[in-house]
Design a protein around this motif. Sequence first.
Motif, PDB file in Angstrom:
ATOM      1  N   GLY A 132      44.977  21.320 129.287  1.00  0.00           N
ATOM      2  CA  GLY A 132      44.603  19.913 129.170  1.00  0.00           C
ATOM      3  C   GLY A 132      43.764  19.545 127.963  1.00  0.00           C
ATOM      4  O   GLY A 132      43.309  18.418 127.855  1.00  0.00           O
ATOM      5  N   GLN A 133      43.551  20.467 127.029  1.00  0.00           N
ATOM      6  CA  GLN A 133      42.696  20.198 125.870  1.00  0.00           C
ATOM      7  C   GLN A 133      43.463  20.394 124.566  1.00  0.00           C
ATOM      8  O   GLN A 133      44.034  21.455 124.337  1.00  0.00           O
ATOM      9  CB  GLN A 133      41.489  21.127 125.872  1.00  0.00           C
ATOM     10  N   TYR A 134      43.439  19.358 123.737  1.00  0.00           N
ATOM     11  CA  TYR A 134      44.071  19.421 122.419  1.00  0.00           C
ATOM     12  C   TYR A 134      43.022  19.732 121.362  1.00  0.00           C
ATOM     13  O   TYR A 134      41.893  19.232 121.441  1.00  0.00           O
ATOM     14  CB  TYR A 134      44.694  18.077 122.051  1.00  0.00           C
ATOM     15  N   ARG A 135      43.405  20.511 120.374  1.00  0.00           N
ATOM     16  CA  ARG A 135      42.575  20.696 119.178  1.00  0.00           C
ATOM     17  C   ARG A 135      43.535  20.722 117.992  1.00  0.00           C
ATOM     18  O   ARG A 135      44.460  21.529 117.945  1.00  0.00           O
ATOM     19  CB  ARG A 135      41.764  21.971 119.222  1.00  0.00           C
ATOM     20  N   VAL A 136      43.276  19.834 117.042  1.00  0.00           N
ATOM     21  CA  VAL A 136      44.102  19.733 115.840  1.00  0.00           C
ATOM     22  C   VAL A 136      43.170  19.785 114.646  1.00  0.00           C
ATOM     23  O   VAL A 136      42.194  19.041 114.578  1.00  0.00           O
ATOM     24  CB  VAL A 136      44.898  18.406 115.806  1.00  0.00           C
ATOM     25  N   ARG A 137      43.444  20.683 113.739  1.00  0.00           N
ATOM     26  CA  ARG A 137      42.651  20.742 112.517  1.00  0.00           C
ATOM     27  C   ARG A 137      43.605  20.852 111.345  1.00  0.00           C
ATOM     28  O   ARG A 137      44.746  21.273 111.488  1.00  0.00           O
ATOM     29  CB  ARG A 137      41.639  21.875 112.540  1.00  0.00           C
ATOM     30  N   GLY A 138      43.112  20.453 110.199  1.00  0.00           N
ATOM     31  CA  GLY A 138      43.960  20.512 109.029  1.00  0.00           C
ATOM     32  C   GLY A 138      43.144  20.741 107.773  1.00  0.00           C
ATOM     33  O   GLY A 138      41.923  20.591 107.759  1.00  0.00           O
ATOM     34  N   GLU A 139      43.875  21.125 106.742  1.00  0.00           N
ATOM     35  CA  GLU A 139      43.243  21.304 105.436  1.00  0.00           C
ATOM     36  C   GLU A 139      44.275  21.031 104.359  1.00  0.00           C
ATOM     37  O   GLU A 139      45.478  21.122 104.605  1.00  0.00           O
ATOM     38  CB  GLU A 139      42.674  22.720 105.285  1.00  0.00           C
ATOM     39  N   THR A 140      43.770  20.701 103.212  1.00  0.00           N
ATOM     40  CA  THR A 140      44.654  20.525 102.070  1.00  0.00           C
ATOM     41  C   THR A 140      44.780  21.862 101.349  1.00  0.00           C
ATOM     42  O   THR A 140      43.985  22.775 101.584  1.00  0.00           O
ATOM     43  CB  THR A 140      44.107  19.495 101.068  1.00  0.00           C
ATOM     44  N   GLU A 141      45.752  21.951 100.494  1.00  0.00           N
ATOM     45  CA  GLU A 141      45.805  23.104  99.599  1.00  0.00           C
ATOM     46  C   GLU A 141      44.668  22.963  98.599  1.00  0.00           C
ATOM     47  O   GLU A 141      43.990  21.939  98.548  1.00  0.00           O
ATOM     48  CB  GLU A 141      47.157  23.142  98.862  1.00  0.00           C
ATOM     49  N   CYS A 142      44.461  23.972  97.793  1.00  0.00           N
ATOM     50  CA  CYS A 142      43.462  23.921  96.731  1.00  0.00           C
ATOM     51  C   CYS A 142      44.032  23.024  95.627  1.00  0.00           C
ATOM     52  O   CYS A 142      45.005  23.385  94.977  1.00  0.00           O
ATOM     53  CB  CYS A 142      43.210  25.341  96.232  1.00  0.00           C
ATOM     54  N   LEU A 143      43.427  21.844  95.435  1.00  0.00           N
ATOM     55  CA  LEU A 143      43.980  20.826  94.540  1.00  0.00           C
ATOM     56  C   LEU A 143      42.950  20.364  93.512  1.00  0.00           C
ATOM     57  O   LEU A 143      41.746  20.539  93.713  1.00  0.00           O
ATOM     58  CB  LEU A 143      44.452  19.624  95.373  1.00  0.00           C
TER      59      LEU A 143
END
Length: 146
Positions: A132-143
Amino acid sequence: MTRLAWRGVLIGAVVLAASGCGNSDPTAAEAGEILKSHITELMKESHVLDVRITDSGGRDIPCGEGRARRTFAATAKDAAPQREPDGLNTYLVGELSSVAPYRIVEDPGNAPIRLANETYKTVIILESPANGQYRVRGETECLPIL
């Protein structure tokens, strides 16, 4: 040419110049904003409950030579608290396809799913920690910073 046609040509030239026509990679800040919009839109499209931003991003994480990464993360709850993490992650993969074109780059099964978007230079990790628990994380490439 008519005045209206010239105006259209001028606007088109300004848009091309502002978009950095010769440089296809976004800056870290641009990609960070795109990442943020993709994750927030994913949460909205998924109709999840109690969304909390756990990493608001907005800062450069240096990775050398005038380049940086940006991050963003959120958690939420599912309406069905008994739904298992793998099912939650799979559900989000389907919903993400309505937000932006990401491809699965890593899915070992019953673990976090890593997806990437080559155009925007972003990566999203779906890692629901418990039923019942969502976790979403993100990152960009090295830009580039600028």
